[in-house]
Design a protein around this motif. Structure first.
Motif, PDB file in Angstrom:
ATOM      1  N   HIS A   1      39.421  40.977 -17.225  1.00 36.54           N
ATOM      2  CA  HIS A   1      38.965  39.599 -17.028  1.00 36.54           C
ATOM      3  C   HIS A   1      39.996  38.565 -17.464  1.00 36.54           C
ATOM      4  CE1 HIS A   1      34.461  40.830 -16.864  1.00 36.54           C
ATOM      5  NE2 HIS A   1      35.019  40.796 -15.660  1.00 36.54           N
ATOM      6  N   GLU A   2      40.848  38.920 -18.407  1.00 33.30           N
ATOM      7  CA  GLU A   2      41.897  37.983 -18.824  1.00 33.30           C
ATOM      8  C   GLU A   2      42.847  37.667 -17.676  1.00 33.30           C
ATOM      9  OE1 GLU A   2      43.743  39.799 -22.157  1.00 33.30           O
ATOM     10  OE2 GLU A   2      42.038  39.441 -23.519  1.00 33.30           O
ATOM     11  N   GLN A   3      43.095  38.635 -16.821  1.00 32.40           N
ATOM     12  CA  GLN A   3      44.004  38.446 -15.686  1.00 32.40           C
ATOM     13  C   GLN A   3      43.262  38.154 -14.392  1.00 32.40           C
ATOM     14  OE1 GLN A   3      47.300  38.270 -15.937  1.00 32.40           O
ATOM     15  NE2 GLN A   3      47.180  38.632 -18.150  1.00 32.40           N
ATOM     16  N   TRP A   4      42.113  38.747 -14.220  1.00 30.92           N
ATOM     17  CA  TRP A   4      41.314  38.579 -13.006  1.00 30.92           C
ATOM     18  C   TRP A   4      39.916  38.076 -13.374  1.00 30.92           C
ATOM     19  CZ3 TRP A   4      42.237  43.500  -9.465  1.00 30.92           C
ATOM     20  CH2 TRP A   4      43.596  43.598  -9.179  1.00 30.92           C
ATOM     21  N   PRO A   5      39.768  36.815 -13.722  1.00 33.33           N
ATOM     22  CA  PRO A   5      38.451  36.308 -14.134  1.00 33.33           C
ATOM     23  C   PRO A   5      37.427  36.303 -13.011  1.00 33.33           C
ATOM     24  CG  PRO A   5      40.036  34.514 -13.920  1.00 33.33           C
ATOM     25  CD  PRO A   5      40.819  35.778 -13.807  1.00 33.33           C
ATOM     26  N   ASP A   6      37.867  36.499 -11.767  1.00 32.21           N
ATOM     27  CA  ASP A   6      36.945  36.514 -10.629  1.00 32.21           C
ATOM     28  C   ASP A   6      36.535  37.935 -10.251  1.00 32.21           C
ATOM     29  OD1 ASP A   6      39.403  37.364  -9.661  1.00 32.21           O
ATOM     30  OD2 ASP A   6      39.150  36.387  -7.715  1.00 32.21           O
ATOM     31  N   ALA A   7      36.769  38.906 -11.147  1.00 31.74           N
ATOM     32  CA  ALA A   7      36.474  40.307 -10.831  1.00 31.74           C
ATOM     33  C   ALA A   7      35.269  40.800 -11.622  1.00 31.74           C
ATOM     34  CB  ALA A   7      37.682  41.178 -11.139  1.00 31.74           C
TER      35      ALA A   7
ATOM     36  N   PRO B   1      57.969  51.293 -22.753  1.00 31.80           N
ATOM     37  CA  PRO B   1      58.193  52.114 -23.944  1.00 31.80           C
ATOM     38  C   PRO B   1      56.868  52.652 -24.475  1.00 31.80           C
ATOM     39  CG  PRO B   1      59.307  49.989 -24.117  1.00 31.80           C
ATOM     40  CD  PRO B   1      58.376  49.890 -22.958  1.00 31.80           C
ATOM     41  N   GLY B   2      56.774  53.956 -24.656  1.00 26.76           N
ATOM     42  CA  GLY B   2      55.549  54.478 -25.241  1.00 26.76           C
ATOM     43  C   GLY B   2      55.183  55.878 -24.800  1.00 26.76           C
ATOM     44  N   HIS B   3      54.133  56.376 -25.445  1.00 23.38           N
ATOM     45  CA  HIS B   3      53.607  57.704 -25.203  1.00 23.38           C
ATOM     46  C   HIS B   3      52.300  57.611 -24.410  1.00 23.38           C
ATOM     47  CE1 HIS B   3      56.348  59.806 -28.087  1.00 23.38           C
ATOM     48  NE2 HIS B   3      56.353  58.614 -28.665  1.00 23.38           N
ATOM     49  N   HIS B   4      51.657  58.756 -24.246  1.00 22.82           N
ATOM     50  CA  HIS B   4      50.453  58.889 -23.425  1.00 22.82           C
ATOM     51  C   HIS B   4      49.221  58.551 -24.276  1.00 22.82           C
ATOM     52  CE1 HIS B   4      48.918  60.525 -19.589  1.00 22.82           C
ATOM     53  NE2 HIS B   4      47.942  61.105 -20.275  1.00 22.82           N
ATOM     54  N   ASN B   5      49.051  57.268 -24.614  1.00 22.32           N
ATOM     55  CA  ASN B   5      47.912  56.880 -25.439  1.00 22.32           C
ATOM     56  C   ASN B   5      47.559  55.407 -25.219  1.00 22.32           C
ATOM     57  OD1 ASN B   5      49.722  55.337 -27.001  1.00 22.32           O
ATOM     58  ND2 ASN B   5      50.061  57.021 -28.436  1.00 22.32           N
ATOM     59  N   TRP B   6      46.521  54.947 -25.882  1.00 19.42           N
ATOM     60  CA  TRP B   6      46.013  53.590 -25.656  1.00 19.42           C
ATOM     61  C   TRP B   6      46.958  52.502 -26.149  1.00 19.42           C
ATOM     62  CZ3 TRP B   6      42.455  51.509 -22.665  1.00 19.42           C
ATOM     63  CH2 TRP B   6      41.475  52.339 -22.117  1.00 19.42           C
ATOM     64  N   THR B   7      47.856  52.848 -27.068  1.00 19.05           N
ATOM     65  CA  THR B   7      48.844  51.858 -27.493  1.00 19.05           C
ATOM     66  C   THR B   7      49.721  51.444 -26.318  1.00 19.05           C
ATOM     67  OG1 THR B   7      48.858  52.913 -29.671  1.00 19.05           O
ATOM     68  CG2 THR B   7      50.627  51.351 -29.200  1.00 19.05           C
ATOM     69  N   LEU B   8      49.936  52.373 -25.395  1.00 18.35           N
ATOM     70  CA  LEU B   8      50.636  52.077 -24.147  1.00 18.35           C
ATOM     71  C   LEU B   8      49.687  51.517 -23.089  1.00 18.35           C
ATOM     72  CD1 LEU B   8      53.013  52.356 -22.037  1.00 18.35           C
ATOM     73  CD2 LEU B   8      52.129  54.683 -21.653  1.00 18.35           C
ATOM     74  N   TRP B   9      48.511  52.125 -22.950  1.00 21.84           N
ATOM     75  CA  TRP B   9      47.658  51.850 -21.801  1.00 21.84           C
ATOM     76  C   TRP B   9      47.089  50.427 -21.770  1.00 21.84           C
ATOM     77  CZ3 TRP B   9      44.806  57.065 -22.827  1.00 21.84           C
ATOM     78  CH2 TRP B   9      45.654  58.123 -22.434  1.00 21.84           C
ATOM     79  N   SER B  10      46.767  49.867 -22.913  1.00 22.77           N
ATOM     80  CA  SER B  10      46.223  48.501 -22.910  1.00 22.77           C
ATOM     81  C   SER B  10      47.234  47.484 -22.381  1.00 22.77           C
ATOM     82  CB  SER B  10      45.738  48.121 -24.315  1.00 22.77           C
ATOM     83  OG  SER B  10      44.589  48.866 -24.666  1.00 22.77           O
ATOM     84  N   PRO B  11      48.461  47.419 -22.917  1.00 21.63           N
ATOM     85  CA  PRO B  11      49.443  46.487 -22.339  1.00 21.63           C
ATOM     86  C   PRO B  11      49.858  46.886 -20.923  1.00 21.63           C
ATOM     87  CG  PRO B  11      50.453  47.814 -24.072  1.00 21.63           C
ATOM     88  CD  PRO B  11      48.983  48.056 -24.155  1.00 21.63           C
ATOM     89  N   ALA B  12      49.828  48.174 -20.605  1.00 23.36           N
ATOM     90  CA  ALA B  12      50.156  48.594 -19.242  1.00 23.36           C
ATOM     91  C   ALA B  12      49.142  48.031 -18.254  1.00 23.36           C
ATOM     92  CB  ALA B  12      50.193  50.115 -19.150  1.00 23.36           C
ATOM     93  N   ALA B  13      47.873  48.031 -18.628  1.00 22.13           N
ATOM     94  CA  ALA B  13      46.845  47.450 -17.766  1.00 22.13           C
ATOM     95  C   ALA B  13      47.106  45.971 -17.538  1.00 22.13           C
ATOM     96  CB  ALA B  13      45.464  47.668 -18.382  1.00 22.13           C
ATOM     97  N   THR B  14      47.450  45.254 -18.598  1.00 19.36           N
ATOM     98  CA  THR B  14      47.755  43.830 -18.472  1.00 19.36           C
ATOM     99  C   THR B  14      48.924  43.610 -17.519  1.00 19.36           C
ATOM    100  OG1 THR B  14      46.916  43.336 -20.684  1.00 19.36           O
ATOM    101  CG2 THR B  14      48.481  41.774 -19.742  1.00 19.36           C
ATOM    102  N   THR B  15      49.964  44.426 -17.664  1.00 18.31           N
ATOM    103  CA  THR B  15      51.144  44.296 -16.799  1.00 18.31           C
ATOM    104  C   THR B  15      50.781  44.483 -15.329  1.00 18.31           C
ATOM    105  OG1 THR B  15      52.671  45.022 -18.539  1.00 18.31           O
ATOM    106  CG2 THR B  15      53.400  45.288 -16.262  1.00 18.31           C
ATOM    107  N   LEU B  16      50.031  45.535 -15.020  1.00 17.27           N
ATOM    108  CA  LEU B  16      49.672  45.797 -13.631  1.00 17.27           C
ATOM    109  C   LEU B  16      48.773  44.701 -13.064  1.00 17.27           C
ATOM    110  CD1 LEU B  16      49.037  49.649 -13.529  1.00 17.27           C
ATOM    111  CD2 LEU B  16      51.139  48.377 -13.129  1.00 17.27           C
ATOM    112  N   LEU B  17      47.790  44.288 -13.830  1.00 20.86           N
ATOM    113  CA  LEU B  17      46.873  43.245 -13.362  1.00 20.86           C
ATOM    114  C   LEU B  17      47.617  41.940 -13.096  1.00 20.86           C
ATOM    115  CD1 LEU B  17      44.052  44.069 -15.879  1.00 20.86           C
ATOM    116  CD2 LEU B  17      43.733  44.114 -13.396  1.00 20.86           C
ATOM    117  N   GLU B  18      48.529  41.593 -13.994  1.00 19.75           N
ATOM    118  CA  GLU B  18      49.275  40.345 -13.840  1.00 19.75           C
ATOM    119  C   GLU B  18      50.129  40.367 -12.575  1.00 19.75           C
ATOM    120  OE1 GLU B  18      52.632  37.651 -16.206  1.00 19.75           O
ATOM    121  OE2 GLU B  18      51.945  39.561 -17.048  1.00 19.75           O
TER     122      GLU B  18
END
Length: 278
Positions: free
Chosen positions: A68-74, A226-243
């Motif tokens: 919702h931070e990136q796509w408030p209409d979703a 930069p990162g491994h296979h975990n949520w420390t990577l996945w949360s900012p990765a989601a933001t990057t893709l959505l943006e």
């Protein structure tokens, strides 16, 4: 002809059940949680969890708020499409019948699938089984199969030169080859390739296979963070893709997507912790 995947017992289960995985009751519908948009909704994002997550953990991680931070209409549908549904062999079919079809009565302008690890595989399986049903995919660290087939493709000189052989039914023995055959087909379908966005970590053990998929996508649609296979990577990765998907004007009509001419800006780093498989 639409193909429905059958049982994923075998190498997929052996790999993904190496550590504990989220459960689920396949005698009941796929668990879901509806998170409405903050604005009049024009699109829908259906979120598929990784092996170690379920509906409850997706809620705790705040992934709907990230969207919702990136796509408030979703509008967002979080799902509990966990490993037992894949083992049953009807994950894509049930996702279609129990989640996507009922949601379509709201007549969204766009419908997206987003998946993490196992969920990324699930999104790809769905698009293969139901081509044209979704407008785009956001794939975060997608699981894409084992090393031997990857080596076979590399030895052939890449996906463009690889000869997968005659098409086969989607089974535990054939799903990896059929999945890569489907990914190979993106070369002749710029509309499909231009609607897919991928992010993964530079320290993931599956990064070689993700890189092979990434080569099929337009410039600016793939982010190695930069990162491994975990949520420390996945949360900012989601933001990057959505943006970046939000800023891509070609998403107005996926049938007319053309490859981007230049790379997008390098995203902010994600500082990852030690490896946690999912």
């Amino acid at each position: 002809m639409r193909l429905h995947p059958s049982s994923l017992l075998g190498p997929l289960v052996a790999l993904l059940l190496a550590a504990c995985s989220a459960g689920g009751d396949i005698t009941r519908p796929i668990p879901t949680r509806w998170v409405p948009a903050a604005q009049p909704p024009h699109r829908l994002v259906v979120m598929l969890p990784g092996r170690g997550d379920d509906l409850q953990s997706l809620g705790k991680r705040g992934i709907a708020q990230t969207i919702h931070e990136q796509w408030p209409d979703a509008d967002v549908i979080l799902t509990g499409l966990t490993m037992p549904f894949y083992r049953e062999g009807r994950a894509a079919e049930r996702l279609h019948e129990e989640v996507l079809l009922p949601a379509r009565v709201r007549h969204y302008d766009q419908v997206w699938l987003a998946g993490i690890s196992l969920g990324g595989l699930g999104a790809l399986m769905y698009d293969r089984a139901y081509p044209g049903e979704i407008d785009g995919m956001l794939l975060i660290s997608p699981y894409l199969g084992d090393k031997p087939l990857y080596r076979e493709i590399r030895a052939a000189g890449g996906l463009d030169r690889w000869q997968p052989g005659p098409p086969q039914r989607f089974t535990a023995q054939t799903y990896q080859r059929e999945l890569w055959r489907y990914i190979q087909s993106w070369s002749g379908d710029p509309g499909r390739a231009g609607s897919i966005w991928v992010a993964y970590g530079d320290k993931e053990r599956f990064r070689d296979r993700i890189g092979l998929l990434a080569a099929q996508l337009p410039p600016g649609h793939v982010f190695e963070l930069p990162g491994h296979h975990n949520w420390t990577l996945w949360s900012p990765a989601a933001t990057t893709l959505l943006e970046h998907a939000r800023l891509d004007r070609t998403r107005v009509n996926p049938a007319r997507v053309e490859p981007a001419r230049t790379e997008t800006a390098v995203p902010k780093p994600a500082h990852a912790k030690a490896y946690i498989g999912n």
